[in-house]
Design a protein around this motif. Structure first.
Motif, PDB file in Angstrom:
ATOM      1  N   ALA A  81       0.831  -1.207   0.000  1.00 11.86           N
ATOM      2  CA  ALA A  81       0.000   0.000   0.000  1.00 11.86           C
ATOM      3  C   ALA A  81       0.861   1.250   0.000  1.00 11.86           C
ATOM      4  O   ALA A  81       0.604   2.203  -0.749  1.00 11.86           O
ATOM      5  N   LEU A  82       1.896   1.255   0.834  1.00 16.39           N
ATOM      6  CA  LEU A  82       2.750   2.439   0.941  1.00 16.39           C
ATOM      7  C   LEU A  82       3.870   2.426  -0.089  1.00 16.39           C
ATOM      8  O   LEU A  82       4.277   3.471  -0.594  1.00 16.39           O
TER       9      LEU A  82
ATOM     10  N   ARG B 183      -6.345  -0.825   3.125  1.00 16.13           N
ATOM     11  CA  ARG B 183      -4.959  -0.531   3.491  1.00 16.13           C
ATOM     12  C   ARG B 183      -4.459   0.722   2.772  1.00 16.13           C
ATOM     13  O   ARG B 183      -3.708   1.510   3.341  1.00 16.13           O
ATOM     14  N   VAL B 184      -4.871   0.902   1.523  1.00 11.65           N
ATOM     15  CA  VAL B 184      -4.456   2.093   0.782  1.00 11.65           C
ATOM     16  C   VAL B 184      -5.026   3.346   1.436  1.00 11.65           C
ATOM     17  O   VAL B 184      -4.321   4.350   1.618  1.00 11.65           O
TER      18      VAL B 184
ATOM     19  N   LEU C 144      -2.862   6.317   2.963  1.00 13.65           N
ATOM     20  CA  LEU C 144      -3.078   7.642   2.389  1.00 13.65           C
ATOM     21  C   LEU C 144      -3.371   8.663   3.492  1.00 13.65           C
ATOM     22  O   LEU C 144      -2.907   9.804   3.421  1.00 13.65           O
ATOM     23  N   ALA C 145      -4.105   8.253   4.515  1.00 13.07           N
ATOM     24  CA  ALA C 145      -4.373   9.152   5.639  1.00 13.07           C
ATOM     25  C   ALA C 145      -3.076   9.544   6.342  1.00 13.07           C
ATOM     26  O   ALA C 145      -2.909  10.703   6.765  1.00 13.07           O
ATOM     27  N   GLU C 146      -2.140   8.591   6.462  1.00 13.83           N
ATOM     28  CA  GLU C 146      -0.849   8.904   7.086  1.00 13.83           C
ATOM     29  C   GLU C 146      -0.061   9.892   6.228  1.00 13.83           C
ATOM     30  O   GLU C 146       0.596  10.803   6.748  1.00 13.83           O
ATOM     31  N   VAL C 147      -0.117   9.713   4.904  1.00 13.67           N
ATOM     32  CA  VAL C 147       0.568  10.646   4.015  1.00 13.67           C
ATOM     33  C   VAL C 147      -0.069  12.031   4.096  1.00 13.67           C
ATOM     34  O   VAL C 147       0.628  13.058   4.079  1.00 13.67           O
TER      35      VAL C 147
ATOM     36  N   LEU D 146      -1.658   6.680  -6.425  1.00 10.57           N
ATOM     37  CA  LEU D 146      -2.628   7.734  -6.140  1.00 10.57           C
ATOM     38  C   LEU D 146      -1.992   9.110  -6.252  1.00 10.57           C
ATOM     39  O   LEU D 146      -2.562  10.035  -6.851  1.00 10.57           O
ATOM     40  N   LEU D 147      -0.810   9.272  -5.669  1.00 12.38           N
ATOM     41  CA  LEU D 147      -0.148  10.571  -5.693  1.00 12.38           C
ATOM     42  C   LEU D 147       0.232  10.962  -7.125  1.00 12.38           C
ATOM     43  O   LEU D 147       0.081  12.131  -7.519  1.00 12.38           O
TER      44      LEU D 147
END
Length: 342
Positions: free
Chosen positions: A188-189, A246-247, A251-254, A196-197
């Motif tokens: 995911a990371l 998981r993505v 994404l929330a952490e990013v 996504l980015l």
């Protein structure tokens, strides 16, 4: 890795189902190595392209998998559970099955429901390109790739050992053993959020009234940051949806870090921006300059599979990988490497 195959893998009969970029690259490498390999794709044009490159491409799955020792499932993610069911019914119990999908939990769960964990080893080679299809495939695309394999406890360990040796010999793979859930969390990371980015950045430029001016000035940072936005859209959507929870979590952490950067920029806080980018630079440097130390292990061939699998998964979780699997009369040996702490 050598061009040809010797020893226990020289007579392997393989099949590759789904001959796009990854499956096609697999197919071409197996053929170059001199193995008896067939490729099948639902698209007749793609099958003809395979034949034009000197590879057997039967018209049906039944013909492609008949008498095979190993079958690689390389179709779109949503099709894998159904294809696994079909191929399991068409092949002998000793035929090893694996896949190359970018998410692992769903297909591993399907294998468990079907009672196939004794011969299905979920897999994911960490390689690719923004291009697609068999015309873009290359026999060297997967050379030296980190290749995740998900060993299950019990008899499945035997299939994992065999497949590890095959991938190392044919592709020079760095086999990373992990559980399916650990793979999806890490991917995911490492892979899915970057898609996504990249999509967000490229999409913002596409919508901008200054699009053409931006593209005229775009250099390495934009090109590198948006490379995977060129991946076929359907493939990216399948990958993201297949690992949605998981993505979204990663994404929330990013987003937290993006908000911190935006806050520092808004406040004109140069020290905070500098510290944040120093931290980011450390991760980038670690990616380029990782050092490894040997972490070899041996296990009894008929020993406790749970202990063996626990060590294997722990190795992958710690950033390690295997560079082989030697099976003797009594002992299985894993040449392995672990990253050295910074």
């Amino acid at each position: 890795m050598t061009d040809g195959v010797t020893g226990r893998y020289a007579t392997v009969r393989a099949a590759v189902l789904g001959t796009g970029l990854i499956g096609g690259s697999l197919l071409l490498r197996l053929a170059d190595a001199g193995l008896d390999v067939t490729g099948w794709d639902p698209d007749p044009v793609t099958r003809e392209q395979a034949r034009s490159r000197g590879v057997s491409a039967p018209a049906t799955i039944e013909q492609a998998v008949a008498g095979r020792d190993v079958v690689f499932l390389c179709g779109p993610l949503p099709t894998l559970p159904r294809t696994l069911t079909q191929v399991a019914d068409l092949t002998a119990p000793g035929c090893v099955l694996t896949d190359v999908g970018s998410t692992k939990v769903e297909v591993a769960a399907a294998a468990a429901r079907l009672g196939l964990t004794d011969r299905f080893v979920p897999g994911h080679p960490m390689a690719g390109a923004e291009s697609a299809g068999l015309p873009a495939a290359s026999p060297t695309l997967l050379t030296g790739a980190a290749w995740v394999l998900c060993p299950a406890t019990g008899a499945a360990t035997v299939a994992f050992r065999w497949l590890t040796g095959l991938l190392v010999e044919l592709f020079g793979a760095r086999v990373v053993p992990m559980s399916a859930s650990a793979h999806d969390s890490v991917a995911a990371l490492a892979s899915h959020v970057p898609h996504l980015l990249a999509g967000a950045l490229a999409g913002a430029v596409q919508r901008s009234p200054l699009r053409d001016a931006v593209l005229a000035l775009a250099a390495g940072s934009f090109s590198d940051g948006t490379r995977v936005a060129g991946t076929p859209a359907e493939r990216t959507a399948n990958m993201l949806l297949g690992n949605r929870d998981r993505v979204l979590h990663e994404l929330a952490e990013v987003r937290v870090l993006l908000d911190e950067l935006a806050g520092a920029l808004r406040a004109g806080d140069a020290p905070a921006l500098t510290a944040a980018y120093a931290q980011a630079g450390a991760a980038r440097s670690a990616l380029r300059g990782r050092r490894f130390a040997p972490a070899d292990r041996e296990f009894p061939v008929g020993g406790d599979h749970a202990v063996e699998v626990a060590w294997l998964r722990g190795l992958g979780d710690a950033g390690g990988h295997l560079t082989g699997c030697r099976i003797g009369p009594d002992v299985v040996s894993y040449p392995a490497w672990l990253p050295v702490a910074d």
